[in-house]
Design a protein around this motif. Structure first.
Motif, PDB file in Angstrom:
ATOM      1  N   ILE A 168       0.844  -1.205   0.000  1.00 25.76           N
ATOM      2  CA  ILE A 168       0.000   0.000   0.000  1.00 25.76           C
ATOM      3  C   ILE A 168       0.874   1.247   0.000  1.00 25.76           C
ATOM      4  O   ILE A 168       0.654   2.177  -0.788  1.00 25.76           O
ATOM      5  CB  ILE A 168      -0.967   0.008   1.197  1.00 25.76           C
ATOM      6  CG1 ILE A 168      -2.040  -1.066   1.008  1.00 25.76           C
ATOM      7  CG2 ILE A 168      -1.598   1.393   1.401  1.00 25.76           C
ATOM      8  CD1 ILE A 168      -2.897  -1.322   2.231  1.00 25.76           C
ATOM      9  N   TYR A 169       1.871   1.281   0.856  1.00 21.19           N
ATOM     10  CA  TYR A 169       2.731   2.461   0.931  1.00 21.19           C
ATOM     11  C   TYR A 169       3.521   2.639  -0.362  1.00 21.19           C
ATOM     12  O   TYR A 169       3.665   3.753  -0.862  1.00 21.19           O
ATOM     13  CB  TYR A 169       3.678   2.375   2.137  1.00 21.19           C
ATOM     14  CG  TYR A 169       3.935   3.727   2.735  1.00 21.19           C
ATOM     15  CD1 TYR A 169       3.059   4.263   3.660  1.00 21.19           C
ATOM     16  CD2 TYR A 169       5.026   4.495   2.341  1.00 21.19           C
ATOM     17  CE1 TYR A 169       3.262   5.521   4.202  1.00 21.19           C
ATOM     18  CE2 TYR A 169       5.241   5.748   2.873  1.00 21.19           C
ATOM     19  CZ  TYR A 169       4.355   6.256   3.812  1.00 21.19           C
ATOM     20  OH  TYR A 169       4.563   7.504   4.325  1.00 21.19           O
ATOM     21  N   LEU A 170       4.009   1.548  -0.928  1.00 20.91           N
ATOM     22  CA  LEU A 170       4.758   1.604  -2.179  1.00 20.91           C
ATOM     23  C   LEU A 170       3.884   2.108  -3.324  1.00 20.91           C
ATOM     24  O   LEU A 170       4.324   2.928  -4.139  1.00 20.91           O
ATOM     25  CB  LEU A 170       5.328   0.228  -2.515  1.00 20.91           C
ATOM     26  CG  LEU A 170       6.185   0.130  -3.767  1.00 20.91           C
ATOM     27  CD1 LEU A 170       7.417   1.029  -3.656  1.00 20.91           C
ATOM     28  CD2 LEU A 170       6.616  -1.301  -4.005  1.00 20.91           C
ATOM     29  N   VAL A 171       2.651   1.670  -3.381  1.00 24.43           N
ATOM     30  CA  VAL A 171       1.725   2.123  -4.433  1.00 24.43           C
ATOM     31  C   VAL A 171       1.489   3.625  -4.317  1.00 24.43           C
ATOM     32  O   VAL A 171       1.497   4.347  -5.324  1.00 24.43           O
ATOM     33  CB  VAL A 171       0.389   1.335  -4.375  1.00 24.43           C
ATOM     34  CG1 VAL A 171      -0.695   1.998  -5.209  1.00 24.43           C
ATOM     35  CG2 VAL A 171       0.598  -0.099  -4.821  1.00 24.43           C
ATOM     36  N   VAL A 172       1.313   4.132  -3.105  1.00 20.44           N
ATOM     37  CA  VAL A 172       1.112   5.572  -2.919  1.00 20.44           C
ATOM     38  C   VAL A 172       2.345   6.341  -3.362  1.00 20.44           C
ATOM     39  O   VAL A 172       2.250   7.350  -4.078  1.00 20.44           O
ATOM     40  CB  VAL A 172       0.757   5.892  -1.444  1.00 20.44           C
ATOM     41  CG1 VAL A 172       0.790   7.381  -1.189  1.00 20.44           C
ATOM     42  CG2 VAL A 172      -0.623   5.330  -1.094  1.00 20.44           C
ATOM     43  N   VAL A 173       3.532   5.880  -2.970  1.00 18.80           N
ATOM     44  CA  VAL A 173       4.775   6.561  -3.372  1.00 18.80           C
ATOM     45  C   VAL A 173       4.935   6.525  -4.884  1.00 18.80           C
ATOM     46  O   VAL A 173       5.279   7.542  -5.506  1.00 18.80           O
ATOM     47  CB  VAL A 173       5.995   5.933  -2.660  1.00 18.80           C
ATOM     48  CG1 VAL A 173       7.298   6.435  -3.256  1.00 18.80           C
ATOM     49  CG2 VAL A 173       5.948   6.248  -1.156  1.00 18.80           C
ATOM     50  N   LEU A 174       4.696   5.380  -5.508  1.00 13.55           N
ATOM     51  CA  LEU A 174       4.806   5.286  -6.969  1.00 13.55           C
ATOM     52  C   LEU A 174       3.794   6.200  -7.656  1.00 13.55           C
ATOM     53  O   LEU A 174       4.110   6.848  -8.656  1.00 13.55           O
ATOM     54  CB  LEU A 174       4.626   3.831  -7.429  1.00 13.55           C
ATOM     55  CG  LEU A 174       5.772   2.895  -7.098  1.00 13.55           C
ATOM     56  CD1 LEU A 174       5.424   1.464  -7.476  1.00 13.55           C
ATOM     57  CD2 LEU A 174       7.058   3.328  -7.775  1.00 13.55           C
ATOM     58  N   TYR A 175       2.600   6.269  -7.124  1.00 14.76           N
ATOM     59  CA  TYR A 175       1.582   7.177  -7.655  1.00 14.76           C
ATOM     60  C   TYR A 175       2.094   8.618  -7.632  1.00 14.76           C
ATOM     61  O   TYR A 175       1.962   9.363  -8.605  1.00 14.76           O
ATOM     62  CB  TYR A 175       0.277   7.033  -6.868  1.00 14.76           C
ATOM     63  CG  TYR A 175      -0.751   8.066  -7.230  1.00 14.76           C
ATOM     64  CD1 TYR A 175      -1.508   7.936  -8.397  1.00 14.76           C
ATOM     65  CD2 TYR A 175      -0.960   9.186  -6.434  1.00 14.76           C
ATOM     66  CE1 TYR A 175      -2.453   8.889  -8.751  1.00 14.76           C
ATOM     67  CE2 TYR A 175      -1.906  10.147  -6.779  1.00 14.76           C
ATOM     68  CZ  TYR A 175      -2.641   9.995  -7.931  1.00 14.76           C
ATOM     69  OH  TYR A 175      -3.572  10.942  -8.279  1.00 14.76           O
ATOM     70  N   LEU A 176       2.674   9.013  -6.521  1.00 14.85           N
ATOM     71  CA  LEU A 176       3.196  10.392  -6.402  1.00 14.85           C
ATOM     72  C   LEU A 176       4.356  10.640  -7.365  1.00 14.85           C
ATOM     73  O   LEU A 176       4.502  11.737  -7.893  1.00 14.85           O
ATOM     74  CB  LEU A 176       3.629  10.672  -4.959  1.00 14.85           C
ATOM     75  CG  LEU A 176       2.500  10.726  -3.926  1.00 14.85           C
ATOM     76  CD1 LEU A 176       3.073  10.836  -2.525  1.00 14.85           C
ATOM     77  CD2 LEU A 176       1.543  11.864  -4.229  1.00 14.85           C
ATOM     78  N   LEU A 177       5.183   9.638  -7.568  1.00 16.26           N
ATOM     79  CA  LEU A 177       6.325   9.798  -8.479  1.00 16.26           C
ATOM     80  C   LEU A 177       5.891   9.847  -9.941  1.00 16.26           C
ATOM     81  O   LEU A 177       6.480  10.551 -10.756  1.00 16.26           O
ATOM     82  CB  LEU A 177       7.335   8.681  -8.257  1.00 16.26           C
ATOM     83  CG  LEU A 177       8.139   8.759  -6.959  1.00 16.26           C
ATOM     84  CD1 LEU A 177       8.930   7.479  -6.761  1.00 16.26           C
ATOM     85  CD2 LEU A 177       9.050   9.979  -6.958  1.00 16.26           C
ATOM     86  N   ILE A 178       4.860   9.077 -10.291  1.00 14.08           N
ATOM     87  CA  ILE A 178       4.420   8.987 -11.681  1.00 14.08           C
ATOM     88  C   ILE A 178       3.409  10.060 -12.038  1.00 14.08           C
ATOM     89  O   ILE A 178       3.418  10.605 -13.139  1.00 14.08           O
ATOM     90  CB  ILE A 178       3.826   7.587 -11.963  1.00 14.08           C
ATOM     91  CG1 ILE A 178       4.917   6.534 -11.826  1.00 14.08           C
ATOM     92  CG2 ILE A 178       3.171   7.517 -13.317  1.00 14.08           C
ATOM     93  CD1 ILE A 178       4.420   5.104 -11.827  1.00 14.08           C
ATOM     94  N   TYR A 179       2.539  10.406 -11.121  1.00 20.19           N
ATOM     95  CA  TYR A 179       1.425  11.329 -11.339  1.00 20.19           C
ATOM     96  C   TYR A 179       1.878  12.703 -11.745  1.00 20.19           C
ATOM     97  O   TYR A 179       2.656  13.391 -11.467  1.00 20.19           O
ATOM     98  CB  TYR A 179       0.557  11.367 -10.084  1.00 20.19           C
ATOM     99  CG  TYR A 179      -0.530  12.413 -10.086  1.00 20.19           C
ATOM    100  CD1 TYR A 179      -1.575  12.332 -10.991  1.00 20.19           C
ATOM    101  CD2 TYR A 179      -0.514  13.450  -9.180  1.00 20.19           C
ATOM    102  CE1 TYR A 179      -2.584  13.268 -10.968  1.00 20.19           C
ATOM    103  CE2 TYR A 179      -1.524  14.402  -9.162  1.00 20.19           C
ATOM    104  CZ  TYR A 179      -2.548  14.301 -10.047  1.00 20.19           C
ATOM    105  OH  TYR A 179      -3.545  15.226 -10.042  1.00 20.19           O
TER     106      TYR A 179
END
Length: 179
Positions: A168-179
């Protein structure tokens, strides 16, 4: 069957009450009820806090690339996360998952605050240890988790909840990096 009021379960309840009160205070009083938290024109805007914490932090690049472009989104996520950690921990509901995600949140806060000399690093280090305690030991018999785990044994698995919290935390971080 474990005794409901054993010393160990009372200790777990006290730890949960302490941890949840810190999270609820931070999420509700310091963020949700603070009109300046998400307002760029305010001195209590999240952007000023992130700017200050990024100065000497070993995760400075992460803060600049993942957080700064999305201050409003991160502010809302932090607010929702802190309130959720507090409520779930208080109820002893999905406490291992909440503690897993809270651990990473505290780790980010710790890595940001410690190097700048901010006083918050101590509370975040303590919360990381308490998050791990709840993750490993569980919420105790005075919890909703205890009522559910009688029927669903997988709830007892610390490794499963830590892995899910990490994802869950990794998905949020990846979302912030990609978004």
């Amino acid at each position: 069957m474990r005794p409901l009021r054993s010393e160990q379960n009372i200790e777990k309840l006290i730890i949960r009450l302490a941890v949840s009160s810190i999270w609820i205070n931070a999420g509700v009083l310091n963020k949700l009820l603070n009109p300046g938290f998400l307002n760029p024109g305010s001195t209590s805007f999240i952007g000023f806090t992130v700017q200050y914490l990024a100065e000497g932090s070993p995760i400075r690049a992460f803060l600049y690339y993942a957080v700064f472009p999305h201050l409003y989104t991160v502010g809302v996520l932090v607010m929702i996360g802190e309130i959720s950690f507090g409520v779930l921990t208080l109820l002893g509901l999905m406490s291992k998952l909440a503690s897993s995600v809270a651990f990473y949140t505290n780790l980010i806060y710790f890595l940001s605050a410690y190097w700048t000399g901010a006083d918050e690093y101590g509370i975040n280090l303590l919360l990381m240890l308490l998050d791990l305690y709840i993750l490993i030991k569980g919420a105790g018999t005075i919890s909703i988790d205890y009522l559910i785990e009688k029927r669903i044994k997988i709830i007892r698995s610390s490794k499963l909840w830590f892995a899910l919290g990490s994802i869950i935390y990794l998905v949020v971080v990846l979302y912030l990096l990609i978004y």
